[in-house]
Design a protein around this motif. Structure first.
Motif, short mmCIF file in Angstrom:
data_model
loop_
_atom_site.label_atom_id
_atom_site.label_comp_id
_atom_site.label_asym_id
_atom_site.label_seq_id
_atom_site.Cartn_x
_atom_site.Cartn_y
_atom_site.Cartn_z
N CYS A 44 52.77 44.43 46.31
CA CYS A 44 51.31 44.36 46.20
C CYS A 44 50.75 45.67 45.64
CB CYS A 44 50.71 44.08 47.58
SG CYS A 44 48.90 44.18 47.56
N PHE A 45 49.96 45.54 44.55
CA PHE A 45 49.32 46.70 43.92
C PHE A 45 48.43 47.49 44.88
CE2 PHE A 45 48.72 44.58 39.44
CZ PHE A 45 50.07 44.31 39.40
N ALA A 161 42.33 31.72 46.60
CA ALA A 161 42.72 31.34 45.24
C ALA A 161 41.74 30.34 44.62
CB ALA A 161 44.13 30.77 45.23
N GLN A 162 41.22 29.40 45.42
CA GLN A 162 40.30 28.39 44.89
C GLN A 162 38.97 29.00 44.49
OE1 GLN A 162 41.08 25.49 44.07
NE2 GLN A 162 42.86 24.88 45.28
N ALA A 163 38.70 30.23 44.96
CA ALA A 163 37.48 30.93 44.56
C ALA A 163 37.79 31.97 43.48
CB ALA A 163 36.82 31.59 45.77
N GLY A 164 38.99 31.90 42.91
CA GLY A 164 39.29 32.72 41.74
C GLY A 164 40.00 34.04 42.00
N THR A 165 40.48 34.27 43.22
CA THR A 165 41.22 35.52 43.47
C THR A 165 42.62 35.40 42.92
OG1 THR A 165 40.26 35.35 45.66
CG2 THR A 165 41.69 37.23 45.26
N SER A 166 43.07 36.39 42.18
CA SER A 166 44.45 36.35 41.71
C SER A 166 45.34 37.27 42.56
CB SER A 166 44.53 36.72 40.23
OG SER A 166 43.82 37.90 39.97
N ILE A 167 44.72 38.14 43.35
CA ILE A 167 45.49 39.06 44.20
C ILE A 167 45.07 38.82 45.66
CG2 ILE A 167 45.82 41.51 44.80
CD1 ILE A 167 45.47 42.07 41.74
N THR A 168 46.05 38.64 46.54
CA THR A 168 45.79 38.28 47.93
C THR A 168 45.15 39.41 48.74
OG1 THR A 168 47.74 36.88 47.83
CG2 THR A 168 46.89 37.36 50.03
#
Lengths: 339, 339
Positions: A44-45, A161-168
């Motif tokens: 994770c970044f 993710a369904q709201a557009g997050t690409s990073i958890t």
């Protein structure tokens, strides 16, 4: 009875269509709740110990003896590695012909990493940490607003993710644009029209009405309120606003941050618990960087849980069909107990 | 190089952010392709033999000896069982105070069942059947426009669950509203402004430019064209337009319907094949029912494949970050062979 309600600021109509709630196979989402907390994820970044994976930090709240871009922080802000805009070139309009007008995409984009913890979402953080996130919003807003090219700064958060997050890993975002965006311009126009005709702030009047009617209030303390707007576009749309008149989020003082963080955390927690951790987007609408809207504008947060899909009708018209009654949504969230 | 492009009609800026295409975990969707065709599904409201499950039909193309609301049809239009608006009461504005303005939700909502076949989507139908769908759009538009309460009629189609379809059986929808919706009003204003300053239709000028530059064309025949607009808001946004000036979809004659159906089917097929049956929404923007826009407006179709999610930035600003270059998208679709 199917009803239409007119948004008092934009003057757009919303269809409140309770019949539609009976449609077959209504899509509903949940963000996967991680049963066990995951404090650290090695790829994770945004996790602590992985600071080398991000561009150098532009802000950090950290232990007095820790070094920049190393561990020992509670919050970090870093430039977005995948920025859509940057400040390398000026915003300069190039007109090929009347139909092809373009410019370099001048602006900036940052990420606010809300905590070193990989899986704890904002509604689960301590009140102190929520206050830090709200402070970081203010501090980065003020820093970015010094850039001449920047006309507007949007602070926002995508959850799930369904709201557009690409990073958890929980984070907020900032995008600064070289133009005032259309939805912002529309609000300024609506609020200014109201001010011109009444001499009052439309948002202050909304708060007065909400405090009197009480049916749409979700939570409040002495200085802030969260509520379901009268012309909600989607189920459980939620606004957070200062009860006092203020056009600028960035003007918040220390005491106000503390009051605000209580309403913010409580409201997010009610949504988390009541709607079982739904995906959502929220954004802060505040004054632009180079235009004075002090008299008629009033900063606020709009939060939209992703419980339905904007489809052909919404995309084609800009009108919304809301399958839930705002007063019912507010009552439901109002009654969720806060642990 | 990150670029911003200005939409020539709405004057809104789009960010064309090729850097963002490198983001981790970019969400992509597919509509499940049914390996085996399913001609009939016993619980489907829209299948042949199940006509009793829908309200009585308002239009059907059927065998000369078949009876209404029985089998023997190739296309049916029926009122939406879950309508958000209806014509039971008048649109009458009730003003509680300056912040609470409402009305009965007057209007209508219909479904066009495109074929009796349960699983064959529009791009897979014969050209004759596609022409029938386009005829039904026109015929129902004309019928509904007779209603005094109706100010605007939107024809649209949602394909795939991620694009908001709740029923699998291929169908289009019609919603008629008692007001002119904001996105429509915005286009009329933009097109009228252009007409006032140049004496020309902005859409006619766009077509002239596209035919000259050719880099954004997807498909064309003598009378219609499909292309990726210069200021595309999303990857593979696709417009279909008549090459001749016409403000009204509903004015299409028989010969035009045939030409249009060829461009329509070919374009949908290229998207189906090239993007592996993505979810999408499309809608027709045409003149309103009670306002003359003949001189400056030009009807068109906007199709938006659901390849990305509109998140906090898009919802908060009304601006779009498009992670694909329109010219690349058009070239890709242009080169997809049609079987």
């Amino acid at each position: 009875m199917p009803e239409m309600r007119r948004d008092p600021i934009t003057k757009n109509w919303v269809i409140i269509a309770t019949e539609r709630a009976k449609r077959p196979e209504k899509p509903t989402y949940k963000v996967d709740m991680q049963e066990n907390e995951v404090p650290y994820e090695k790829n994770c970044f945004f996790c602590s110990e992985n600071e080398y994976m991000t561009p150098p930090e532009v802000l950090a709240y950290r232990n007095y003896n820790s070094k920049p871009d190393s561990s020992g922080w509670t919050l970090r802000a870093v430039p977005n590695k995948f920025a859509a805009l940057n400040l390398n070139q000026e915003f300069h309009i190039k007109q090929e012909n009347s139909l092809q007008i373009s410019s370099y995409a001048t602006g900036t984009s940052e990420v606010i990493i809300e905590s070193p913890h990989h899986s704890k979402c904002l509604s689960q953080l301590d009140l102190d940490q929520v206050a830090d996130v709200l402070r970081a919003y203010r501090d980065r807003y003020i820093a970015i607003s010094q850039e001449n090219a920047v006309k507007y700064i949007l602070l926002f958060r995508n959850h799930g993710a369904q709201a557009g997050t690409s990073i958890t890993h929980p984070h907020s975002q900032i995008i600064a644009t070289p133009v005032i965006p259309p939805k912002i311009a529309e609000e300024f126009t609506g609020a200014n029209d109201y001010f011109e005709s009444t001499g009052r702030c439309v948002y202050c009047d909304m708060i007065k009405m909400e405090l009197k009617e009480r049916s749409r209030i979700i939570y409040e303390n002495d200085h802030f309120i969260s509520f379901a707007p009268y012309a909600s576009k989607t189920p459980f749309e939620t606004w957070i606003m200062p009860k006092f008149h203020s056009a600028k989020y960035q003007d918040l003082n220390e005491e106000q941050i503390l009051y605000l963080s209580e309403v913010w955390k409580t409201t997010l927690f009610k949504i988390y618990k009541g709607l079982e951790n739904p995906p959502y987007n929220y954004f802060i609408h505040t004054s632009p960087t180079q235009k004075n809207t002090d008299r008629y504008y009033h900063w606020h947060v709009e939060l939209i849980p992703k419980l339905t899909i904007a489809a052909g009708f919404e995309l084609g018209t800009g009108m919304y069909i809301n399958i839930a009654i705002p007063e019912d949504c507010a009552e439901y969230l109002r009654e969720i107990a806060v642990k």
